[in-house]
Design a protein around this motif. Structure first.
Motif, PDB file in Angstrom:
ATOM      1  N   THR A  77      53.861  42.652  53.275  1.00 11.60           N
ATOM      2  CA  THR A  77      53.864  43.919  52.537  1.00 11.60           C
ATOM      3  C   THR A  77      53.263  43.749  51.144  1.00 11.60           C
ATOM      4  OG1 THR A  77      55.864  44.486  53.736  1.00 11.60           O
ATOM      5  CG2 THR A  77      55.332  45.830  51.819  1.00 11.60           C
ATOM      6  N   ALA A  80      49.615  43.455  51.476  1.00 12.47           N
ATOM      7  CA  ALA A  80      49.004  44.754  51.766  1.00 12.47           C
ATOM      8  C   ALA A  80      48.848  45.569  50.488  1.00 12.47           C
ATOM      9  CB  ALA A  80      49.853  45.509  52.780  1.00 12.47           C
ATOM     10  N   ARG A  83      45.934  44.175  48.538  1.00 10.48           N
ATOM     11  CA  ARG A  83      44.690  44.601  49.206  1.00 10.48           C
ATOM     12  C   ARG A  83      44.371  46.040  48.848  1.00 10.48           C
ATOM     13  NH1 ARG A  83      46.564  41.936  53.978  1.00 10.48           N
ATOM     14  NH2 ARG A  83      47.340  43.877  54.855  1.00 10.48           N
ATOM     15  N   ARG A  84      45.401  46.854  48.871  1.00  7.74           N
ATOM     16  CA  ARG A  84      45.233  48.275  48.613  1.00  7.74           C
ATOM     17  C   ARG A  84      44.748  48.522  47.189  1.00  7.74           C
ATOM     18  NH1 ARG A  84      50.752  51.297  48.373  1.00  7.74           N
ATOM     19  NH2 ARG A  84      50.644  50.559  46.256  1.00  7.74           N
ATOM     20  N   ILE A  97      36.680  54.213  61.324  1.00  7.60           N
ATOM     21  CA  ILE A  97      37.455  54.758  62.437  1.00  7.60           C
ATOM     22  C   ILE A  97      36.622  55.874  63.065  1.00  7.60           C
ATOM     23  CG2 ILE A  97      39.575  55.919  63.089  1.00  7.60           C
ATOM     24  CD1 ILE A  97      40.922  54.364  60.797  1.00  7.60           C
ATOM     25  N   ARG A  99      36.885  58.303  65.178  1.00  4.81           N
ATOM     26  CA  ARG A  99      37.236  59.709  65.399  1.00  4.81           C
ATOM     27  C   ARG A  99      37.574  60.439  64.108  1.00  4.81           C
ATOM     28  NH1 ARG A  99      42.595  59.407  65.291  1.00  4.81           N
ATOM     29  NH2 ARG A  99      43.333  57.269  65.343  1.00  4.81           N
ATOM     30  N   LEU A 108      40.773  57.304  53.461  1.00  5.22           N
ATOM     31  CA  LEU A 108      41.893  56.598  54.087  1.00  5.22           C
ATOM     32  C   LEU A 108      42.664  55.642  53.156  1.00  5.22           C
ATOM     33  CD1 LEU A 108      43.288  56.543  56.794  1.00  5.22           C
ATOM     34  CD2 LEU A 108      41.799  54.690  57.488  1.00  5.22           C
ATOM     35  N   LEU A 111      45.253  57.271  51.082  1.00  2.00           N
ATOM     36  CA  LEU A 111      46.461  57.742  51.766  1.00  2.00           C
ATOM     37  C   LEU A 111      47.597  56.754  51.538  1.00  2.00           C
ATOM     38  CD1 LEU A 111      48.055  59.347  53.964  1.00  2.00           C
ATOM     39  CD2 LEU A 111      46.899  57.949  55.643  1.00  2.00           C
ATOM     40  N   TYR A 112      47.248  55.460  51.601  1.00  3.80           N
ATOM     41  CA  TYR A 112      48.287  54.451  51.460  1.00  3.80           C
ATOM     42  C   TYR A 112      48.729  54.272  50.022  1.00  3.80           C
ATOM     43  CZ  TYR A 112      47.084  53.709  56.262  1.00  3.80           C
ATOM     44  OH  TYR A 112      46.871  53.917  57.592  1.00  3.80           O
ATOM     45  N   ARG A 120      42.849  63.251  47.521  1.00  2.00           N
ATOM     46  CA  ARG A 120      42.197  62.213  48.321  1.00  2.00           C
ATOM     47  C   ARG A 120      40.776  62.615  48.662  1.00  2.00           C
ATOM     48  NH1 ARG A 120      46.912  61.879  51.790  1.00  2.00           N
ATOM     49  NH2 ARG A 120      45.808  62.835  53.507  1.00  2.00           N
TER      50      ARG A 120
ATOM     51  N   ARG B   3      53.789  63.074  51.761  1.00  2.00           N
ATOM     52  CA  ARG B   3      52.361  63.226  52.037  1.00  2.00           C
ATOM     53  C   ARG B   3      51.939  62.345  53.194  1.00  2.00           C
ATOM     54  NH1 ARG B   3      51.464  63.003  45.712  1.00  2.00           N
ATOM     55  NH2 ARG B   3      51.766  65.210  45.366  1.00  2.00           N
ATOM     56  N   LEU B   4      52.500  61.142  53.164  1.00  2.00           N
ATOM     57  CA  LEU B   4      52.161  60.179  54.200  1.00  2.00           C
ATOM     58  C   LEU B   4      52.601  60.718  55.560  1.00  2.00           C
ATOM     59  CD1 LEU B   4      50.865  57.444  54.223  1.00  2.00           C
ATOM     60  CD2 LEU B   4      53.109  56.420  54.263  1.00  2.00           C
ATOM     61  N   ALA B   7      50.270  63.356  56.765  1.00  2.00           N
ATOM     62  CA  ALA B   7      49.025  62.770  57.267  1.00  2.00           C
ATOM     63  C   ALA B   7      49.266  62.112  58.612  1.00  2.00           C
ATOM     64  CB  ALA B   7      48.495  61.754  56.269  1.00  2.00           C
ATOM     65  N   THR B  11      47.533  62.998  62.184  1.00  4.40           N
ATOM     66  CA  THR B  11      46.902  61.963  63.005  1.00  4.40           C
ATOM     67  C   THR B  11      47.528  61.931  64.390  1.00  4.40           C
ATOM     68  OG1 THR B  11      46.788  60.700  60.967  1.00  4.40           O
ATOM     69  CG2 THR B  11      46.206  59.547  62.980  1.00  4.40           C
ATOM     70  N   ARG B  14      46.519  64.850  66.469  1.00  7.53           N
ATOM     71  CA  ARG B  14      45.126  64.716  66.878  1.00  7.53           C
ATOM     72  C   ARG B  14      44.987  63.709  68.024  1.00  7.53           C
ATOM     73  NH1 ARG B  14      40.215  63.779  62.816  1.00  7.53           N
ATOM     74  NH2 ARG B  14      41.891  63.493  61.347  1.00  7.53           N
ATOM     75  N   THR B  15      45.685  62.595  67.886  1.00  8.41           N
ATOM     76  CA  THR B  15      45.610  61.565  68.931  1.00  8.41           C
ATOM     77  C   THR B  15      46.137  62.109  70.248  1.00  8.41           C
ATOM     78  OG1 THR B  15      46.149  60.009  67.192  1.00  8.41           O
ATOM     79  CG2 THR B  15      46.193  59.175  69.428  1.00  8.41           C
ATOM     80  N   GLU B 316      41.751  49.756  65.101  1.00 13.24           N
ATOM     81  CA  GLU B 316      42.029  50.711  64.021  1.00 13.24           C
ATOM     82  C   GLU B 316      43.183  50.220  63.158  1.00 13.24           C
ATOM     83  OE1 GLU B 316      42.629  54.808  65.255  1.00 13.24           O
ATOM     84  OE2 GLU B 316      44.085  54.963  63.623  1.00 13.24           O
ATOM     85  N   ARG B 320      43.086  49.639  59.185  1.00 15.96           N
ATOM     86  CA  ARG B 320      44.056  50.251  58.277  1.00 15.96           C
ATOM     87  C   ARG B 320      44.789  49.189  57.452  1.00 15.96           C
ATOM     88  NH1 ARG B 320      45.676  55.649  59.309  1.00 15.96           N
ATOM     89  NH2 ARG B 320      44.494  56.609  60.969  1.00 15.96           N
ATOM     90  N   GLY B 324      44.821  48.262  53.262  1.00 14.23           N
ATOM     91  CA  GLY B 324      46.023  48.217  52.428  1.00 14.23           C
ATOM     92  C   GLY B 324      47.247  48.895  53.013  1.00 14.23           C
ATOM     93  N   ALA B 325      47.223  49.201  54.334  1.00 19.85           N
ATOM     94  CA  ALA B 325      48.423  49.780  54.940  1.00 19.85           C
ATOM     95  C   ALA B 325      49.454  48.680  55.146  1.00 19.85           C
ATOM     96  CB  ALA B 325      48.072  50.417  56.276  1.00 19.85           C
ATOM     97  N   THR B 326      50.693  48.949  54.790  1.00 23.58           N
ATOM     98  CA  THR B 326      51.748  47.964  55.009  1.00 23.58           C
ATOM     99  C   THR B 326      52.263  48.100  56.439  1.00 23.58           C
ATOM    100  OG1 THR B 326      53.410  49.501  54.236  1.00 23.58           O
ATOM    101  CG2 THR B 326      52.475  48.045  52.600  1.00 23.58           C
ATOM    102  N   GLN B 329      54.070  51.242  57.003  1.00 27.52           N
ATOM    103  CA  GLN B 329      53.236  52.451  57.119  1.00 27.52           C
ATOM    104  C   GLN B 329      52.608  52.567  58.504  1.00 27.52           C
ATOM    105  OE1 GLN B 329      50.930  51.587  53.607  1.00 27.52           O
ATOM    106  NE2 GLN B 329      51.908  53.207  52.429  1.00 27.52           N
ATOM    107  N   ILE B 330      52.213  51.422  59.073  1.00 25.10           N
ATOM    108  CA  ILE B 330      51.661  51.434  60.433  1.00 25.10           C
ATOM    109  C   ILE B 330      52.746  51.834  61.424  1.00 25.10           C
ATOM    110  CG2 ILE B 330      50.697  49.984  62.267  1.00 25.10           C
ATOM    111  CD1 ILE B 330      48.656  50.272  60.170  1.00 25.10           C
ATOM    112  N   GLN B 333      53.415  55.503  61.456  1.00 29.04           N
ATOM    113  CA  GLN B 333      52.393  56.303  62.108  1.00 29.04           C
ATOM    114  C   GLN B 333      52.687  56.447  63.602  1.00 29.04           C
ATOM    115  OE1 GLN B 333      48.379  54.832  61.658  1.00 29.04           O
ATOM    116  NE2 GLN B 333      47.774  56.075  63.415  1.00 29.04           N
TER     117      GLN B 333
END
Lengths: 292, 409
Positions: A77, A80, A83-84, A97, A99, A108, A111-112, A120, B3-4, B7, B11, B14-15, B316, B320, B324-326, B329-330, B333
């Protein structure tokens, strides 16, 4: 203080007899504002080094200080989050991505960070404008050329305003025109004060960098500073085969055009046509000598 | 964080919309489970309500005496119109024993003769139960007469038949067939009354009076050469407070009369409900158990789809994570995706169940109880199951090393 400081970093894969040493006690310092090209044959550990610097992977041994902070043993974490906030990635295979529209892809990373949707998209749109992709915002990656996708990917890497841009063979899947587009963009990113780290097989591209690191079998074998605009000495010696192609002519024209005031906002190749042809003449002569 | 989630929701939707077929099939499990749970609860609740309403109409001062020993714990043979009749019958002496018991004001025997009814209109034979009873029937049963009148105790009750509401429409085409004739075991009867439609209870052990015709008990015995079976005796007591005491007295007297043989059952008010409820509870339990299994299967289905979805989007996930997604967060989703699947499935289940229940109300005698509590419960359970099962593959995805995820094209 160096932005990146690697101390005796090793990376091992596998167990027992099958152990491979991907990185062999690498020590490397990278300062803020450098534009570093990393070169070396396939399997020499370039990508592994990028992954470790980009906190996608952890070193088996050694220390890694990013911005003065020990980051070699972070939790997933924490890694991450870094990185973010501080690292932007550009990949050889673009990694958009499929789609999602270009705009959504670029938005994207925000968002994180927990940014609102409007903000955004606004930020992403501004960033796309910066890389000259504003008109392709609502396209899907499959509707763009490789060079355009990579430009969008650069926008995505830049959108969080990171300190460090890591590009793993950003031109690997692109033709010469696409490569030029991407590299010019990267050099502009560099000029705005970012530290850029890129892996390449193309000695031609060392022109954009101000430092070239050569790797072989998981170790750094050579590390030379070069003038921006010149092909690095080591790269030229070992791998550069000069050739005059249509692309060279176009490059010449592009350099000319960017010198014109009306094209002033476009990324320019920081070398004069004069200097370029002189250098080309020298290389041609040198190769001839080497061949004989 | 809100917000997350928004989103993630977009997603997820949509999927799921992109894989419509797969999503629909996954939801089917949840839909079936939710539908069956809600419907069964609705039916059993509704039937219980109906039984309660009917027995309440019977009055708290009425004791029901049935032949044979009925195990109140679980009567399965009693399902059907004349369930008890298979257990035996009362004799005329039993009727007098009961009527002589102190505290009993009225005795209402119900006997049945076989042979059906021949309609005077078209001369055809109808297999309609014929019940012999006494003029006290409307008063004790709380049954009103819609047209004409019930036979009374005077001699005028001879050759008179009272039709149940449904029996009337079966036998005759005209609306109010008063004065028409029917033939029972060769003897002609004049229709002198038609009962109003009484609320009937599905799965109940009582006869469906709407579909029967009534003649006087004495005539029934005469017609059947005294073999008309008295399958039930209702005894009205002086007051509701004394019902229990009277029931005990009846028990003692009947035991003596039968030579100590306990071949009858005395049901006080409320016990009739218990008999029916036992069956219903068993049925409800059984179906809820089956529905739980289908809910579990639905959960496994969701897990399966999430597994496919996760594997499909491993690349994907790698992207993500690189951006920077932790892990958290994954995970969220995919959990949101599982939640969307199960919530949609549950809501569809509620809609289907409500449609089925309304259909049952319209086209059958069953009046299911539409209760929001059952809806909420079924939805809640299915969503919890869906989310828990969906989280397992999601957890796997979230923990995946970013590099190996990225390599997964």
């Amino acid at each position: 203080m160096a932005l990146i400081e690697l101390r005796d970093v090793s990376k091992l894969y596998g167990f027992g007899d099958a152990t491979t040493l991907a990185l062999d006690e690498i020590s490397l310092e990278i300062n803020q504002g450098e534009f570093i090209a990393i070169m070396g044959p396939s399997g020499c550990g370039k990508s592994t080094l990028m992954h470790i610097i980009g906190l996608l992977d952890r070193p088996t041994h050694g220390e890694y200080l990013l911005n003065g902070r020990h980051v070699a043993r972070l939790s997933p974490t924490q890694a991450a989050r870094i990185r973010r906030d501080t690292i932007g990635f550009i990949f050889q295979s673009f990694n958009m991505i499929p789609r999602m529209t270009v705009l959504e892809n670029v938005a994207l990373p925000l968002l994180y960070k927990g940014m609102s949707l409007t903000k955004r998209l606004q930020t992403a749109s501004n960033m796309l404008e910066r890389v000259g992709m504003k008109s392709r915002e609502y396209f899907y990656p499959s509707q763009l050329s490789g060079g355009q996708i990579q430009c969008a990917a650069i926008a995505r890497a830049l959108v969080t305003d990171p300190k460090l841009i890591i590009a793993d063979e950003p031109t690997g899947n692109l033709d010469s025109a696409g490569s030029r587009l991407v590299m010019e963009l990267l050099s502009e990113v560099h000029r705005t004060g970012n530290t850029v780290l890129f892996v390449t097989h193309n000695p031609e591209l060392t022109r954009y960098s101000n430092r070239v690191v050569y790797m072989r079998d998981g170790a750094i074998v050579h590390d030379e500073p070069t003038a921006i605009g010149d092909i690095a000495e080591g790269a030229r010696r070992s791998m550069y085969i000069p050739h005059r192609t249509e692309e060279d002519d176009i490059a010449g024209v592009s350099a000319l055009m960017s010198a014109l005031p009306s094209f002033g906002d476009r990324p320019r190749i920081p070398m004069s046509e004069n200097k370029r042809s002189r250098r080309r003449a020298t290389t041609r002569r040198k190769t001839k000598e080497r061949l004989h | 964080m809100g917000r997350l989630t928004k989103a993630e929701f977009t997603t997820a939707v949509r999927t799921l919309r992109r894989n419509k077929g797969r999503s629909l099939f996954t939801m089917l499990g949840i839909v079936i489970a939710v539908t069956s749970v809600i419907t069964v609860i609705g039916i059993s609740q509704g039937v219980t309500d109906q039984v309660t309403a009917q027995t309440a109409r019977l009055g708290k001062d009425v004791v029901t005496i049935l032949p044979g020993q009925i195990n109140l714990g679980g009567i399965f043979g009693g399902l059907g119109t004349f369930g008890q009749s298979v257990n035996g019958a009362f004799s005329q002496s039993d009727i007098s024993t009961i009527s002589q018991t102190s505290g009993v004001t009225t005795v209402l025997p119900l006997s049945t003769i076989t042979g059906g009814v021949i309609s005077g209109q078209d001369g055809r034979h109808y297999d309609i139960p014929v019940i012999g009873t006494t003029p006290d029937f409307p008063a004790v049963m709380g049954q009103s007469v819609a047209y004409g009148m019930f036979f009374d105790s005077s001699g005028a009750s001879v050759n008179k038949v009272i039709l149940g509401a449904n029996a009337a429409s079966t036998l005759f085409s005209q609306n109010v067939p008063l004065g028409q004739t029917v033939t029972i075991l060769g003897q002609q009867f004049i229709v002198s009354g038609i009962l109003s439609l009484s609320q009937i209870v599905p799965f109940a052990v009582n006869a469906d009076f709407n579909k029967a015709v009534f003649i006087s008990n004495s005539e029934a015995q005469t017609l059947a050469n005294n073999t008309a079976r008295v399958y039930e005796i209702l005894a009205k007591t002086v007051s509701p407070a004394q019902t229990a005491a009277v029931a005990d007295r009846l028990n003692g007297r009947l035991l003596t009369a039968h030579g100590g043989q306990h071949d009858f059952t005395i049901l006080k008010q409320g016990q009739t409900i218990t008999v029916t409820n036992n069956i219903l509870q068993l049925m409800t339990l059984l179906t809820v158990a089956i529905a739980s299994i289908s809910l579990l299967v639905g959960g496994v289905g969701i897990m399966n789809v999430m597994l496919v979805s996760v594997t499909e989007r491993m690349h994907e996930i790698g992207i993500r994570k690189a951006l920077g997604a932790t892990n958290w967060q994954i995970l969220r989703q995919f959990v949101v995706e599982a939640a969307v699947l199960s919530v949609t499935g549950a809501l569809a289940g509620v809609v289907v169940a409500t449609t089925i229940e309304l259909g049952l109300r319209l086209f059958t005698d069953i009046v299911p109880n539409l209760s929001w509590r059952a809806d909420v419960l079924a939805c809640l359970v299915s969503v919890v199951v869906g989310v828990i099962f969906g989280s397992i593959p999601a957890l796997k995805a979230a923990r995946r090393d970013p590099i190996s995820a990225l390599r997964n094209e």
